[in-house]
Each structure stands twice: as structure tokens, then as C-alpha cells.
Design a protein around this motif. Structure first.
Motif, PDB file in Angstrom:
ATOM      1  N   HIS A  86     -11.074  -4.576  -0.114  1.00  0.00           N
ATOM      2  CA  HIS A  86     -11.017  -5.570   0.964  1.00  0.00           C
ATOM      3  C   HIS A  86     -11.672  -6.876   0.530  1.00  0.00           C
ATOM      4  N   LEU A 110       0.860  -1.192   0.000  1.00  0.00           N
ATOM      5  CA  LEU A 110       0.000   0.000   0.000  1.00  0.00           C
ATOM      6  C   LEU A 110       0.888   1.232   0.000  1.00  0.00           C
ATOM      7  N   VAL A 157      -0.734  -6.548   4.727  1.00  0.00           N
ATOM      8  CA  VAL A 157      -0.613  -5.292   3.991  1.00  0.00           C
ATOM      9  C   VAL A 157       0.614  -4.539   4.501  1.00  0.00           C
ATOM     10  N   CYS A 164      -7.692  -6.147   8.486  1.00  0.00           N
ATOM     11  CA  CYS A 164      -6.478  -6.462   7.726  1.00  0.00           C
ATOM     12  C   CYS A 164      -5.242  -6.258   8.600  1.00  0.00           C
ATOM     13  N   ILE A 172      -1.769  -4.933   9.229  1.00  0.00           N
ATOM     14  CA  ILE A 172      -1.017  -3.839   8.613  1.00  0.00           C
ATOM     15  C   ILE A 172       0.358  -3.727   9.252  1.00  0.00           C
ATOM     16  N   LEU A 200      -8.523  -0.100   6.326  1.00  0.00           N
ATOM     17  CA  LEU A 200      -8.220  -1.523   6.150  1.00  0.00           C
ATOM     18  C   LEU A 200      -7.984  -2.194   7.499  1.00  0.00           C
ATOM     19  N   ARG A 201      -7.288  -1.501   8.391  1.00  0.00           N
ATOM     20  CA  ARG A 201      -7.037  -2.060   9.719  1.00  0.00           C
ATOM     21  C   ARG A 201      -8.361  -2.285  10.472  1.00  0.00           C
ATOM     22  N   SER A 259      -2.645   7.107   4.766  1.00  0.00           N
ATOM     23  CA  SER A 259      -2.837   6.748   6.171  1.00  0.00           C
ATOM     24  C   SER A 259      -4.305   6.508   6.485  1.00  0.00           C
ATOM     25  N   ASP A 316       2.330  -1.097   4.477  1.00  0.00           N
ATOM     26  CA  ASP A 316       2.085   0.327   4.259  1.00  0.00           C
ATOM     27  C   ASP A 316       3.440   1.008   4.092  1.00  0.00           C
ATOM     28  N   ASP A 345       3.145  -0.921   9.216  1.00  0.00           N
ATOM     29  CA  ASP A 345       3.336   0.471   8.831  1.00  0.00           C
ATOM     30  C   ASP A 345       4.832   0.795   8.810  1.00  0.00           C
ATOM     31  N   SER A 356      -5.159   3.141   5.068  1.00  0.00           N
ATOM     32  CA  SER A 356      -4.551   2.126   5.922  1.00  0.00           C
ATOM     33  C   SER A 356      -5.384   1.904   7.182  1.00  0.00           C
ATOM     34  N   THR A 357      -5.864   2.994   7.764  1.00  0.00           N
ATOM     35  CA  THR A 357      -6.711   2.889   8.960  1.00  0.00           C
ATOM     36  C   THR A 357      -8.011   2.161   8.648  1.00  0.00           C
TER      37      THR A 357
END
Length: 219
Positions: A193, A6, A111, A26, A28, A21-22, A15, A113, A30, A18-19
Motif C-alpha cells: 500500500h 490483483l 485496483v 484503496c 477496488i 487493501l479496501r 480476497s 481484483d 472486484d 483485497s479486503t
């Protein structure tokens, strides 16, 4: 297990994606969080950074002043390359450890990031999917100025230090368009997702953790 990269550009909204997906469950990793850990005091990367950039980039408590260091490297390409050569190998090794932990815990995918995913290209050959969070240049510049309180000149300088988002978009398997509303972005993340959850790429472990663990020395 398979790996998903990502990325995006500064203030493109990576970001936020990413949040999202988390929050959907998922796993992550970072790279920015890892990057802060590998330059903590008493680490090899910390010592090398202070040696090359001088004690003036430190805060009173001895920690690296990320804002001051950022101003130095964004204004000087050679200094930026030097910093990357110090930090990137340490970041990748730390990320590998986290990937293997997720692998041992039985996750189908992870994932990663990574802001400079396509700039460094050290991880791309291990990825089954790449995702770019995109927004139009005018929106990106305005968000950066508002977020960091920068002048237009300084904001343009920081954007110019990265690979253009249009170029990253052309390299990615998936694009999340983040120029509009948060709700629209969230709908796109939900679709992404679903595609990742339904993917059978986790059966191709050779391209993920197995090759990554065998190639740790390439970092």
C-alpha cells in the motif's frame, strides 16, 4: 490515474488481501462481483449461458446455479472456454465503466481484483503494477478442501483448471506471500500500500484510463 491488477489462485487468499487493501482506502473493482451482475436474469450473457448449457443449470427462481455450472466447466475445458467467451467481454466492459467513474472522481489509482488476470491477458497491457497473492500448493489444496467441502480429487481438479501459482508469481511485479499467518500477510499488504501511494505512475494516464477507454472494442 494508473491501474493495479490483483490476482492469485483459488484459495490462495486473494480476497483477504483485497479486503485489506479496501480497508486501507484503496478503490477496488472486484471482477467476481461484476461477473455476478452481468449474468443476472434478462441480461445478454444470461440468455447465452442458458442457451448453451441448458435450463438444468438454473435454480428454481431462474437464477444461474453457480455451483452446478462450476462443476460442469471445471470438468470440461471446452465448456470452460465457452463460458469465458460469453462472460469475459461483458465483465471487461462493466469494469471499464467503473474505472472511468473513479478516474472522473480524481483517484490516483484503482485496483482491479481479477482471478484470471494472466489467463486472459486482456487487461495486463493497461496495468502499471500486477500483484499476485501466493501460497504453497499444499496449503492451497487444504484451504480449498476445507472451504468448499471438496474431496482431494475435486480440489485438485479445480486447482489444475487454473494457471499454476508459481507461473503467476513469475509474471507479477509484486508478490504477497500468504502461506503463513494473517498478521504476516497484513504487514506485506501495508508495504504494498505504501509503495502504491508513493508511486508517481498516476502521471502516466496514457497507459491507464486513456488507453483503456480508447481500446474498449478490444474486449
Amino acid at each position: 490515474m494508473f491501474l493495479v491488477g490483483l490476482t492469485g489462485g483459488i484459495s490462495s487468499g486473494k480476497s483477504a488481501v483485497s479486503t485489506m487493501l479496501r480497508e486501507l482506502g484503496c478503490p477496488i473493482i472486484d471482477a467476481d462481483v461484476v461477473a455476478r451482475k452481468v449474468v443476472e436474469q434478462h441480461t445478454p450473457a444470461y440468455s447465452r449461458i442458458v442457451y448453451h448449457f441448458g435450463p438444468e443449470i438454473l435454480l428454481e427462481n431462474g437464477e444461474i446455479d453457480r455451483q452446478k455450472l462450476g462443476q460442469l466447466i471445471f470438468a470440461d475445458e471446452e465448456k470452460r472456454k465457452l463460458l469465458n467467451s460469453i462472460t469475459h467481454p461483458e465483465i471487461h466492459k462493466a469494469m471499464l465503466k467503473e474505472i472511468l467513474l473513479y478516474f472522473l472522481r480524481g483517484y490516483r489509482y484503482v485496483v482491479l481484483d481479477v482471478p484470471l488476470l494472466f489467463e486472459t491477458r486482456r487487461l495486463t497491457k493497461f496495468l502499471n503494477h500486477t500483484v499476485v497473492v501466493y501460497c504453497d500448493p499444499a496449503t492451497q489444496l487444504l484451504r480449498l478442501m476445507q472451504r468448499d467441502g471438496l474431496t482431494q480429487e475435486h480440489a485438485e481438479q479445480r486447482v489444475a483448471a487454473q494457471m499454476p501459482l508459481n507461473e503467476k508469481r513469475g509474471l507479477a511485479n509484486h508478490v504477497v506471500e500468504n502461506s503463513g499467518s494473517r498478521e504476516d500477510t497484513h504487514r506485506q499488504v501495508l508495504r504494498l500500500h505504501t509503495r502504491l501511494e508513493d508511486s508517481m505512475d498516476f502521471l502516466l494516464a496514457e497507459k491507464g484510463c486513456r488507453n483503456l477507454s480508447l481500446n474498449i472494442n478490444c474486449f
